[in-house]
Design an enzyme around this catalytic site. Sequence first.
Site, short mmCIF file in Angstrom:
data_model
loop_
_atom_site.label_atom_id
_atom_site.label_comp_id
_atom_site.label_asym_id
_atom_site.label_seq_id
_atom_site.Cartn_x
_atom_site.Cartn_y
_atom_site.Cartn_z
N ASP A 1 79.76 54.54 46.65
CA ASP A 1 78.93 55.40 47.53
C ASP A 1 77.51 55.10 47.71
O ASP A 1 76.93 54.91 47.03
CB ASP A 1 79.19 57.03 46.58
CG ASP A 1 78.90 58.02 47.89
OD1 ASP A 1 78.58 57.70 48.66
OD2 ASP A 1 78.80 59.19 47.05
N ASP B 1 80.66 55.84 54.42
CA ASP B 1 79.76 55.22 53.27
C ASP B 1 80.21 55.26 51.88
O ASP B 1 79.69 55.17 50.89
CB ASP B 1 78.65 55.96 53.16
CG ASP B 1 78.84 57.71 53.18
OD1 ASP B 1 80.16 58.26 53.29
OD2 ASP B 1 78.02 58.38 52.83
N GLU B 2 81.83 55.56 51.77
CA GLU B 2 82.22 55.50 50.63
C GLU B 2 83.66 55.03 50.55
O GLU B 2 84.45 55.12 51.56
CB GLU B 2 82.14 56.78 49.68
CG GLU B 2 83.01 58.05 50.40
CD GLU B 2 83.02 59.30 49.80
OE1 GLU B 2 82.95 59.17 48.44
OE2 GLU B 2 82.78 60.56 50.50
#
Length: 374
Positions: free
Chosen positions: A26, A120-121
């Site tokens: 993350d 983003d993860e």
Amino acid sequence: MTRGADRAPDAAPDATPPPRRIIHIDMDAFYASVEQRDNPDLRGKPVAVGGSSLRGVVAAASYEARVFGVRSAMPSVTAARLCPDLIFVKHRFEVYRAVSQQIRDIFADYTPLVEPLSLDEAYLDVTDHLWPGQTATAVAREIRARIREATGLTASAGVSYNKFLAKLASDQNKPDGLCVITPDKGPGFVLALPVGKFHGIGPATAARMQAMGIATGADLRAQDLDFLTRRFGKSGRYYWNIARGIDQRQVRPDRIRKSVGAENTYFTDLATLDQACEALAPLANKVWRHLDSRELRGRTVTLKVKFADFHQITRARTLPRPVASQAEMLGIARDLAASVLPDPRGVRLLGITLSGFDHDDDHDPAQLALFPDL
């Protein structure tokens, strides 16, 4: 060729399979961190990505802004009130996508089993792609170091034997942290945590649980399966399992989206039903274009309405067959709007979501999302 090409021979068919090695990566305050990286004047300052207008919404907040209580999805006026020195910057999704692709290219060096959740993860299953003697924890450290070297950004990582715990672990030591939850620690790890921190239990469900006296993982674990399925339907089994550190969901590179939606916040409140019906047309067009591009059809149309006082409601209609056309979807959305509008408060935001696709069988809360770039 991935790093696991020379992995050890498979275990004997009758051997107990080893625990999975799942990593959840993350990025830390991703959008805001990209802006601070690219503009040195923003470093160390409270930054919000999003519009600063009366109708603006915070898309992401730097850690300096979070100290003041600024959070994503917060109205910009509220954020500015909490943090008078907050600096607003416009989003640059093309840059965020490019950086995200750099990160995914790094992931591909370690395993083909990468399940992106957003820009983003992502989850990575490295179980069968480790060198002899290599651990998932070492891989997570190496990935974080490579991300920093390639992008100048930091990432937090969680390592565990299933997706649920890996996701929980990545939140423990943010920013720029690493947490490992081993199989012997997993069941106990969840007991003291508030249920609102559990991935898959949103604010509304957490509030329902609180009303039932279920505040922590220990409270959730004390409920029997029959009670949870009666109160929460098929999600009840998922809740029963995660309270015990159990999660059988696989890391799926071809993760299937369970809903497609679009929404818009209006600069001026919509005061009449006619205005709302007109505003729904471009939303329906955006949703249908994405459905067409993915050859998806769903049965459930959901209308989201946020009033000027920020009170939010949803209304849904499910057909016995897939929605046949954009016009039909728009017509249903307008019918749903007519059931709640006009309202003296005025309408700040409208959204349309289509769900109930043919593949929509498994409980996987990670898949429930609106496209952020519509």
